[in-house]
Every structure is written in C-alpha cells, then in structure tokens.
Motif scaffolding. Sequence first.
Motif, PDB file in Angstrom:
ATOM      1  N   SER A  19      35.271  79.854  17.284  1.00 60.78           N
ATOM      2  CA  SER A  19      36.132  79.256  15.979  1.00 60.78           C
ATOM      3  C   SER A  19      37.201  80.091  15.617  1.00 60.78           C
ATOM      4  O   SER A  19      38.371  79.787  15.413  1.00 60.78           O
ATOM      5  N   ALA A  20      36.853  81.617  15.579  1.00 59.38           N
ATOM      6  CA  ALA A  20      38.081  82.472  15.119  1.00 59.38           C
ATOM      7  C   ALA A  20      39.276  82.283  16.276  1.00 59.38           C
ATOM      8  O   ALA A  20      40.282  82.846  15.734  1.00 59.38           O
ATOM      9  N   THR A  22      40.254  79.911  18.105  1.00 55.16           N
ATOM     10  CA  THR A  22      41.147  78.707  18.301  1.00 55.16           C
ATOM     11  C   THR A  22      41.298  78.337  16.856  1.00 55.16           C
ATOM     12  O   THR A  22      42.402  77.444  16.837  1.00 55.16           O
ATOM     13  N   GLU A  23      41.004  78.876  15.946  1.00 54.11           N
ATOM     14  CA  GLU A  23      41.158  78.496  14.447  1.00 54.11           C
ATOM     15  C   GLU A  23      40.899  77.278  14.186  1.00 54.11           C
ATOM     16  O   GLU A  23      41.716  76.622  13.532  1.00 54.11           O
ATOM     17  N   SER A  24      39.712  76.689  14.847  1.00 44.83           N
ATOM     18  CA  SER A  24      39.538  75.314  14.733  1.00 44.83           C
ATOM     19  C   SER A  24      37.992  75.057  15.208  1.00 44.83           C
ATOM     20  O   SER A  24      37.450  75.323  16.108  1.00 44.83           O
ATOM     21  N   PHE A  55      35.321  82.542   7.051  1.00 45.62           N
ATOM     22  CA  PHE A  55      36.630  81.626   7.062  1.00 45.62           C
ATOM     23  C   PHE A  55      37.146  81.244   5.905  1.00 45.62           C
ATOM     24  O   PHE A  55      36.205  81.084   4.960  1.00 45.62           O
ATOM     25  N   ARG A  61      42.294  73.627   9.887  1.00 44.75           N
ATOM     26  CA  ARG A  61      42.159  74.883  10.183  1.00 44.75           C
ATOM     27  C   ARG A  61      40.990  75.553   9.610  1.00 44.75           C
ATOM     28  O   ARG A  61      40.844  75.443   8.206  1.00 44.75           O
ATOM     29  N   VAL A  63      40.664  79.776   9.032  1.00 41.30           N
ATOM     30  CA  VAL A  63      41.457  81.127   9.004  1.00 41.30           C
ATOM     31  C   VAL A  63      40.371  82.261   8.755  1.00 41.30           C
ATOM     32  O   VAL A  63      39.721  82.233   7.654  1.00 41.30           O
ATOM     33  N   ARG A  69      37.533  88.984  10.150  1.00 43.10           N
ATOM     34  CA  ARG A  69      38.355  89.527  11.143  1.00 43.10           C
ATOM     35  C   ARG A  69      37.939  91.178  11.510  1.00 43.10           C
ATOM     36  O   ARG A  69      37.672  91.244  12.694  1.00 43.10           O
TER      37      ARG A  69
END
Length: 299
Positions: A19-20, A22-24, A55, A61, A63, A69
């Motif tokens: 997920s991180a 692809t941001e999806s 996230f 989306r 993020v 991070r």
Amino acid sequence: MNPRRLTPSMSSLLAFEASARTESFTRAAQHLSLTQSAVSRQVQTLEALLGVPLFQRIGRRVVLTDVGRMYLRELTGPLERIRSATLQAIAFQAGGGTLHLSVLPTFGSKWLMPRLPGFYARHPEVLVHIHSRTYLDLDLSGMDAAIVVGDGQWPGAVAYQLVAEEMIPIISPRQARRDKIRTVNELLRYPLLQVVTRPTAWRDWFAKHGYAGDALKLGPQFEMTSHLIQAVSAGMGIGLVPKVLVEDELQAGTLAVPVKVNSDASGNAYYLVVAANRESYPPFAQFRDWLLGVVGDAH
C-alpha cells in the motif's frame, strides 16, 4: 511490552508495504492477489496493533504519515533480506544459490575477475557477489568466504592456498631506461611507495637482500595496491608488490623491474578462506572446487 505487539504478522506487513509503494489499497490488492477490503483490514489491524496511524486517507489514495514513512524505511531492508533468503532456499533444490565473497581489491580485479566467467559458464545457477575488503572478518562482515593473503593460519577457518606471494620491486619503464639501476642499494635514492597494510614490507625486503640500515626514503602510502601501481606508472617512485598483480603490465612493458634479484617468496600466499561451519555450503563448495581446478591447471 507484549511481544505480540512487537511482532506483527507478515500478512499485515506485506499489505502495509504494498500500500505504501502504490499509495492505493486497490493496487496493493492487485499486487498481492487479494481483495481491496482484505488489504484495508490488514493495514487497520497493523495500525491498531501499533497504536498510530500509518496512512492518511485522501479520496482513493493513501499517503504515508511521518510515522508511516519511518516504519516503511525500517521495514524495507528486513523484508528484502527475507525474500532473498527464501529465494536462496528455493534455489537449493536446483543446486543454485548465492555466495557473498570478500576479496582483496587488487587481487580481485587483476586475478579473479578475468577468470570468473569460467565459473558462470559451469555454474550459471550460482550468483557470486563480490565485496572488496582489505581485511578478513567472516563472522562480522556477513560474508560466506574470503580471498585474503597470509600464512594460512586462521582459527576457526579452513584455508585453501591459491597463489604463493612473490614480492618484486617495480618502476616506470621511463625511469628504468633513464637511470639504469644496477644494485639494490641504488634503490635507496628513490621514494619507496608503500601500501598501508604492509608498513614493514620495504624494510623486510631490503633485509633479505643484504641491507640492514635505516636510510630508507619511504614515500607516500596507499590504501590499495592498484593505486600504488598507478603511482609507479606515473613516475612517483618505486613500489614493492606481489608479482601476480603486475604480470600483465610487465609483459606489456608498462612497468619494469628496476634491478634483478633472486626470487623473493614472502612466506605468505593468497588463500580462499571459509568459516569451518560454512565449508559444506553448496554455492561455496562449487566455487571452491572450480577455483582450485583453475589453480591446478595453471601449475
């Protein structure tokens, strides 16, 4: 703290990582062959376990937060190592795998690399990762094996001799033609270039050839023998190096031996060294057998 909180499931970690990247959640689900809701639930489970949001949801989306991070940065290396280890384990069934080999830099580039294609021709299923090291540290450096120089005695390790070490002085051909050096003592007029790891090499060499004085004109030191060789070629002074590392240059005439002396075996040799408990590791065994065959064919 509950150990369970510190060891999230692999399913949750993989869902988070995908997920991180692809941001999806939808694209992560496609990558993992799961449903979007399954990925979302895994991420929510991980966030609940950690007690922090990983996230921010922005429309469709997702993020990463600051904590997310950091978490991704710390996870990436371990996950890649797990994947690599798994691939190696799978490759064992086909006789493959990887070998992490520590090699003295100049010996690696001058002697090993020109011969290495022969290993791949025979064992294309094995990958040899070359790491340049100027020291032997099988336990702490993460290496499977090493090629080093020494007397063959390393506690807890098995050593296979490859090439005996013969030390020779070298000079640029231009200096050799100009100065016409005839005796060992005449070398004392020149800067004697050194390798950092061999601080007594020149004194030992002169002592073996009848000079026991201390009037050596020691010149600059170099961490790598290849840099010393380049400095000699540029006319900076005279070097003392293992003959095996300059055979091509001597044959091509880009380096010269300033004075003829008897062969000087240092008592050391280049060895392939492996920890005793790694000697039967299949990629190492294949590499060892090939390398010893190459050495045997050369004699």
